[in-house]
Design an enzyme around this catalytic site. Structure first.
Site, mmCIF file in Angstrom:
data_model
loop_
_atom_site.group_PDB
_atom_site.id
_atom_site.type_symbol
_atom_site.label_atom_id
_atom_site.label_comp_id
_atom_site.label_asym_id
_atom_site.label_seq_id
_atom_site.Cartn_x
_atom_site.Cartn_y
_atom_site.Cartn_z
ATOM 1 N N HIS A 165 -3.593 -10.084 -3.819
ATOM 2 C CA HIS A 165 -4.861 -9.942 -2.982
ATOM 3 C C HIS A 165 -6.198 -9.248 -3.909
ATOM 4 O O HIS A 165 -6.973 -8.814 -3.324
ATOM 5 C CB HIS A 165 -4.637 -9.072 -1.988
ATOM 6 C CG HIS A 165 -3.568 -9.281 -1.055
ATOM 7 N ND1 HIS A 165 -3.020 -8.794 -0.104
ATOM 8 C CD2 HIS A 165 -3.157 -10.414 -0.595
ATOM 9 C CE1 HIS A 165 -2.137 -9.188 0.580
ATOM 10 N NE2 HIS A 165 -2.315 -10.679 0.527
ATOM 11 N N THR A 210 0.207 5.407 -1.588
ATOM 12 C CA THR A 210 -0.232 6.547 -0.727
ATOM 13 C C THR A 210 -0.225 7.928 -1.469
ATOM 14 O O THR A 210 -0.838 8.961 -0.973
ATOM 15 C CB THR A 210 0.465 6.608 0.637
ATOM 16 O OG1 THR A 210 1.989 6.568 0.380
ATOM 17 C CG2 THR A 210 0.178 5.331 1.676
ATOM 18 N N CYS A 264 -25.763 -12.793 -8.189
ATOM 19 C CA CYS A 264 -25.095 -12.968 -9.261
ATOM 20 C C CYS A 264 -26.190 -13.037 -10.238
ATOM 21 O O CYS A 264 -27.274 -13.750 -10.117
ATOM 22 C CB CYS A 264 -24.499 -14.496 -9.432
ATOM 23 S SG CYS A 264 -23.846 -14.950 -11.036
ATOM 24 N N ALA A 313 0.941 -1.292 0.081
ATOM 25 C CA ALA A 313 0.031 0.045 -0.056
ATOM 26 C C ALA A 313 0.734 1.255 -0.034
ATOM 27 O O ALA A 313 0.370 2.378 -0.280
ATOM 28 C CB ALA A 313 -1.028 -0.094 1.361
ATOM 29 N N SER A 373 5.930 -1.773 1.829
ATOM 30 C CA SER A 373 4.987 -2.772 2.528
ATOM 31 C C SER A 373 5.630 -3.123 4.075
ATOM 32 O O SER A 373 6.914 -3.124 4.083
ATOM 33 C CB SER A 373 4.887 -4.076 1.800
ATOM 34 O OG SER A 373 4.389 -5.100 2.624
ATOM 35 N N SER A 374 4.729 -3.244 4.903
ATOM 36 C CA SER A 374 5.073 -3.486 6.258
ATOM 37 C C SER A 374 5.785 -4.769 6.327
ATOM 38 O O SER A 374 6.077 -5.385 7.371
ATOM 39 C CB SER A 374 4.042 -3.261 7.481
ATOM 40 O OG SER A 374 2.908 -3.836 6.856
ATOM 41 N N ARG A 404 -1.524 0.578 7.860
ATOM 42 C CA ARG A 404 -1.029 0.168 9.260
ATOM 43 C C ARG A 404 -0.173 1.522 9.663
ATOM 44 O O ARG A 404 0.435 1.678 10.569
ATOM 45 C CB ARG A 404 -0.122 -1.029 9.343
ATOM 46 C CG ARG A 404 -1.070 -2.196 9.277
ATOM 47 C CD ARG A 404 -0.288 -3.474 9.116
ATOM 48 N NE ARG A 404 -1.055 -4.502 8.898
ATOM 49 C CZ ARG A 404 -1.590 -4.871 7.858
ATOM 50 N NH1 ARG A 404 -1.140 -4.359 6.679
ATOM 51 N NH2 ARG A 404 -2.517 -5.975 7.736
ATOM 52 N N CYS A 438 -26.285 -17.033 -11.588
ATOM 53 C CA CYS A 438 -26.564 -18.455 -10.720
ATOM 54 C C CYS A 438 -27.252 -17.695 -9.211
ATOM 55 O O CYS A 438 -27.851 -18.686 -8.402
ATOM 56 C CB CYS A 438 -25.715 -18.892 -10.493
ATOM 57 S SG CYS A 438 -24.151 -18.409 -9.397
HETATM 58 N N1 APR Z 1 6.854 5.815 0.523
HETATM 59 C C1 APR Z 1 7.689 4.805 1.512
HETATM 60 N N2 APR Z 1 6.942 4.269 2.362
HETATM 61 C C2 APR Z 1 5.670 4.430 2.474
HETATM 62 C C3 APR Z 1 4.929 5.467 1.933
HETATM 63 C C4 APR Z 1 5.759 6.219 0.982
HETATM 64 N N3 APR Z 1 5.089 7.238 0.210
HETATM 65 N N4 APR Z 1 3.744 5.334 2.153
HETATM 66 C C5 APR Z 1 3.691 4.518 3.171
HETATM 67 N N5 APR Z 1 4.594 3.849 3.297
HETATM 68 C C6 APR Z 1 5.000 2.529 4.197
HETATM 69 C C7 APR Z 1 4.493 2.769 5.506
HETATM 70 O O1 APR Z 1 5.428 3.148 6.324
HETATM 71 C C8 APR Z 1 4.050 1.175 5.917
HETATM 72 O O2 APR Z 1 5.232 0.722 6.345
HETATM 73 O O3 APR Z 1 4.260 1.558 3.509
HETATM 74 C C9 APR Z 1 3.955 0.800 4.417
HETATM 75 C C10 APR Z 1 2.706 0.047 3.966
HETATM 76 O O4 APR Z 1 2.267 -0.952 4.827
HETATM 77 P P1 APR Z 1 0.681 -1.697 5.302
HETATM 78 O O5 APR Z 1 0.060 -0.286 5.241
HETATM 79 O O6 APR Z 1 0.874 -2.478 6.268
HETATM 80 O O7 APR Z 1 0.343 -2.185 3.928
HETATM 81 P P2 APR Z 1 0.730 -3.581 3.356
HETATM 82 O O8 APR Z 1 2.156 -4.024 3.634
HETATM 83 O O9 APR Z 1 0.358 -3.213 1.641
HETATM 84 O O10 APR Z 1 -0.465 -4.557 3.898
HETATM 85 C C11 APR Z 1 -0.344 -5.790 3.122
HETATM 86 O O11 APR Z 1 -2.479 -6.149 4.587
HETATM 87 O O12 APR Z 1 -4.547 -5.124 5.284
HETATM 88 C C12 APR Z 1 -4.032 -6.228 4.375
HETATM 89 O O13 APR Z 1 -4.894 -6.844 2.215
HETATM 90 C C13 APR Z 1 -4.164 -5.863 2.817
HETATM 91 O O14 APR Z 1 -2.719 -6.046 1.091
HETATM 92 C C14 APR Z 1 -2.511 -5.392 2.468
HETATM 93 C C15 APR Z 1 -1.874 -6.146 3.243
HETATM 94 ZN ZN ZN Z 2 -22.723 -16.916 -10.204
#
Ligand code: APR
Ligand code: ZN
Length: 232
Positions: free
Chosen positions: A104, A11, A137, A7, A178-179, A19, A140
């Site tokens: 996802h 952003t 649907c 995510a 990603s975290s 998170r 079905c």
């Molecule tokens: N540049 C660098 N890092 C960033 C930026 C940015 N502009 N914006 C946010 N971040 C970092 C944050 O610090 C955070 O650690 O991106 C990370 C996003 O982590 P999450 O919010 O946990 O998102 P993600 O890792 O994609 O979550 C995984 O969890 O809820 C489920 O299905 C959902 O796909 C998602 C999965």
């Molecule tokens: Zn169907």
């Protein structure tokens, strides 16, 4: 090289992550797959979220980070983009759909949970908002849900198999935003690293896998990737 995104790459397009402070899970609880199937109220809540744009996906545009990844793909430097995101922004930025592996799912359309028939959100929105009709649907009468993989829902087998293949074949695995706390998706960086690839993590905050990385950059993705790849 394989690019793996979360995510954090979206952003800067105005889509909140999950998170960070103020992220999606600080404002609402996830609706689990079993809840969606079992409860009409939960289905109503899920569709209200989907049509209200609360997740910020509606109308979002790719940012410099997405454009940088698309340039790497166009130059043949990135064999696949494994993404946890459901916002379609890698495809919108120009990464060919066959090179985007969506672990996802995708929020831009819906599908029947029984027969798999695809449904366009535009066809479902009016009846839901005007008459409260919860999508079913048209073929079905099964339950229809956005094509996003919810907590508790089985992972897409084909996408998982392709992601494993790419992780094991690459020599450089680049994580963007990603975290790295949600498995099995978060297992792919480690799989690549254990298989001898270099692991580079670009993330604003420290992640659970920084200790395994070859290089960690706690930077903003857009500016960094623009400078590295040469896009604006
Ligand atoms: N540049 C660098 N890092 C960033 C930026 C940015 N502009 N914006 C946010 N971040 C970092 C944050 O610090 C955070 O650690 O991106 C990370 C996003 O982590 P999450 O919010 O946990 O998102 P993600 O890792 O994609 O979550 C995984 O969890 O809820 C489920 O299905 C959902 O796909 C998602 C999965
Ligand atoms: Zn169907």
């Amino acid at each position: 090289m394989v690019v793996f995104t979360g995510a954090g790459v979206s952003t800067e397009s105005g889509i909140p992550d999950f998170r960070s402070p103020g992220g999606v899970w600080s404002r609402m609880k996830p609706i689990y797959f079993q809840e969606f199937v079992a409860s009409e109220d939960k289905r109503r809540e899920a569709w209200t979220r989907a049509f209200s744009g609360v997740a910020g996906w509606v109308g979002a545009e790719p940012n410099a980070g997405h454009r940088a990844v698309a340039k790497l793909a166009a130059e043949g430097k990135c064999s696949a983009v494994i993404t946890q995101n459901v916002d379609n922004l890698h495809q919108d930025a120009g990464v060919p759909a066959h090179q985007v592996i969506e672990l996802h799912g995708n929020a831009s359309y819906a599908a029947c949970l029984d027969c798999g028939l695809r449904h366009e959100l535009a066809d479902l929105k009016g009846p839901f908002l005007e008459r409260g009709e919860i999508p079913a649907c048209r073929s079905c009468s099964g339950l229809v849900k956005t094509a996003v993989v919810s907590f508790g829902q089985p992972m897409p087998e084909a996408a998982m198999a392709r992601a494993e293949e790419e992780a094991l074949a690459c020599d450089l695995f680049l994580v963007l935003g990603s975290s790295l706390v949600v498995y099995p998706a978060a297992g792919f960086p480690l799989m690549a690293r254990r298989n001898g690839a270099a692991l580079v993590i670009v993330n604003r905050e420290p992640t659970e896998q920084d200790g395994y990385a070859t290089l960690v950059l706690h930077e903003e993705i857009g500016p960094l990737m623009s400078a590295v790849v040469g896009v604006n």
